[in-house]
Each structure stands twice: as C-alpha cells, then as structure tokens.
Design an enzyme around this catalytic site. Structure first.
Site, PDB file in Angstrom:
ATOM      1  CG  LEU A  12      40.852  23.819  38.995  1.00 25.70           C
ATOM      2  CD1 LEU A  12      40.419  23.166  40.303  1.00 25.70           C
ATOM      3  CD2 LEU A  12      40.054  23.254  37.831  1.00 25.70           C
ATOM      4  CB  SER A  13      45.658  27.097  37.748  1.00 25.61           C
ATOM      5  OG  SER A  13      45.002  26.813  36.537  1.00 25.61           O
ATOM      6  CG  ASP A  70      54.470  35.923  43.929  1.00 24.74           C
ATOM      7  OD1 ASP A  70      55.236  36.549  44.704  1.00 24.74           O
ATOM      8  OD2 ASP A  70      54.800  34.890  43.321  1.00 24.74           O
ATOM      9  CB  ALA A 105      53.385  32.574  45.646  1.00 23.76           C
ATOM     10  CG  ASP A 154      35.976  28.636  27.311  1.00 25.66           C
ATOM     11  OD1 ASP A 154      34.866  28.414  26.788  1.00 25.66           O
ATOM     12  OD2 ASP A 154      36.535  27.834  28.083  1.00 25.66           O
ATOM     13  N   GLY A 155      37.734  32.352  25.128  1.00 19.00           N
ATOM     14  CA  GLY A 155      38.197  33.732  25.041  1.00 19.00           C
ATOM     15  C   GLY A 155      37.254  34.599  24.233  1.00 19.00           C
ATOM     16  CD  GLU A 189      40.374  34.606  35.919  1.00 18.32           C
ATOM     17  OE1 GLU A 189      40.838  35.023  34.847  1.00 18.32           O
ATOM     18  OE2 GLU A 189      39.895  33.473  36.059  1.00 18.32           O
TER      19      GLU A 189
END
Length: 277
Positions: free
Chosen positions: A189-190, A174, A209, A69-70, A146
């Site tokens: 998603l993470s 953060d 956060a 993907d990168g 993103e």
C-alpha cells in the site's frame, strides 16, 4: 469453535511492561475459568509453566499474541502448527491484525471461552533458494504479510528478473515486494499497490522504483522466481533480514499451512476499517 479450551499459550511483545502486565491479567483470568495458561519463552509469568515455541502445539489449544502487529507476525512464524491465534493489541500502533484491545480484553476472552468465536484462515508464502549444486534448498521463514527483495548497494540500480506464469520480466529497479492479501495494507500500500480482501487467494507483485514504468500485478498463487543482478536483501514480514548473492534465484510459493486467526466479529473489509477508511 469446537471443543473446550484446556490450555492457552501467551506470547508478548519483547521488552514491553504494558504487554507483560496484560499477559499476567489474562493468565489470572484463564486460571479462574479453569484454563491453563502457558508463557512462551522468554516470557515469564507467575504461576505459569514456561514453554519453548516448538512445545506449544502439544500443550495448548490456542495462542494469544499480546502486543502489536509485529508480535502477531512473529508468533505465526515461531510457533509451529496451525493453532488458532487471538491477536490482542497492547502497546501497538494501528493493530491492523488485532481482534481485541486492552479495553475489551476481558469481555472478549469470556466470549471465546464460551465458544463464541470463529476462525479466519489466511494464506502465507515462503521463499527458498538453491544451495550449491546438490539440489538442496535453503528455506526462509514463512511470511504472512510480504517478502521484500531490495538492493543492498544504494549506489547501483540492479536488474530484477521475475519468472511467473510461464513468462519472464526483467527491469532495472530497486527491488520488488511479493505480498499476500493480508499484507496488501503493508509495504504494498505504501508503494501505491491495491488493497485486497484478506480472504482472497492471490498475490501482489509491486515493483520498487522501476526505471521504466511497471504496474503492480495481481496474480494467482503460483510459484514466482526472482533474481537480482547485484547483492540484495530479502526481508520477511519486515522483521527478518537475509543477504542474497548476485544472481541467486529465490523461489517464492504458497506455504503448505495457512494460519488461523481467532475472530469474534465479522467484517467485510477488516483491514480498510482498521486504516480508518
């Protein structure tokens, strides 16, 4: 797909012998079908002309990204224009963006050369910031997945101010992720954000956060202005990292040019299937 394919530009994962070997096989197969193969610098392939990324749009009809993907994300950033791209997963991990794997590569290319493919358009976003007092803007590379803005000093929690849809939100956190539907299965998603259908036209704002609970927001594709009270990193598609000064405003908007994947199979929720759901 439309007209006959005359030239294909091949870009590979850096320092991957497996990807380079697959690219050589692809170039040989294309030549046998009367299609010219070009190697995108720094890739070198026997019997193929080498092209710089900015030359590709004038010489090729398609781009093959061979790697993970990168490699696909980098190809869309570095090759100008909206050339269709076939993502071939060779040596990658999940290959969420990929259409083809090593085991079905030859068959897929035969189908593409026979015209049995279709285009899958995806939106991108791009960040820019004001430079000095003359109104000029510094523009960052476009992002398919993103844009992540996060603190640089891990001992201090900054205040993040977000202006969108006529409202302004300020919270200590953060950082924040601004994700496209394609990128909804990445950092978003993470961090507990929603997975969206890739073809939608919207954005996801996912706080990182926050000191006070703040939900993820799904919004129309409108300009977003983000400012952090302390020095920060802005990271494009997890690959390109730049420094932001305290209080520097970043404007994020839809990139004027969508990308086009070359697909062979229609899937309802392609990314969820790749994640194993």
């Amino acid at each position: 797909m439309a007209a006959r394919i005359r030239g294909v530009a091949i870009i590979t994962k850096r320092k991957s012998d497996e990807a380079k070997a697959a690219a050589a096989r692809i170039a040989k197969m294309l030549a046998a079908q009367g299609v010219r193969a070009f190697a995108v610098s720094p890739l070198k392939l026997k019997g193929c002309d080498e092209l710089e990324p900015d030359e590709v749009k004038d010489r090729a009809d398609l781009v093959f990204a061979v790697g993970g993907d990168g490699t696909t994300l980098k190809a869309f950033r570095t090759i100008p224009g909206n050339l269709p791209l076939l993502s071939i997963n060779v040596g990658g991990h999940r290959g969420i963006l990929s259409e083809v794997y090593t085991e079905n590569m030859e068959r897929a290319i035969r189908d593409i050369l026979a015209g049995r493919g279709f285009y899958d358009s995806r939106i991108r976003i791009q960040a820019s910031l004001a430079s000095g007092g003359n109104g000029n803007k510094n523009t960052f590379p476009p992002a398919l997945n993103e844009i992540l803005i996060t603190r640089a000093d891990m001992s201090r929690t900054p205040t993040v101010t977000v202006k969108v849809l006529g409202d302004e939100i300020s919270h200590r956190m953060d950082g924040i992720v601004i994700a496209t539907p394609t990128g909804s299965t990445g950092h978003n998603l993470s961090l507990g954000g929603p997975v969206l259908h890739e073809g939608m036209s919207c954005l996801i704002l996912t706080p990182i956060a926050p000191v006070n609970k703040m939900p993820q927001l799904v919004i129309p594709v409108e300009e977003i202005v983000v400012k952090m009270s302390h020095k920060a990193h802005i990271i494009i598609d997890g690959q390109e990292n730049y420094i932001l000064k305290p209080g520097q405003e970043v404007r994020i908007a839809r990139h004027p040019q969508d990308v086009r994947f070359l697909r062979l199979q229609k899937k309802g929720m392609r990314q969820l299937a790749k994640l194993g759901f």
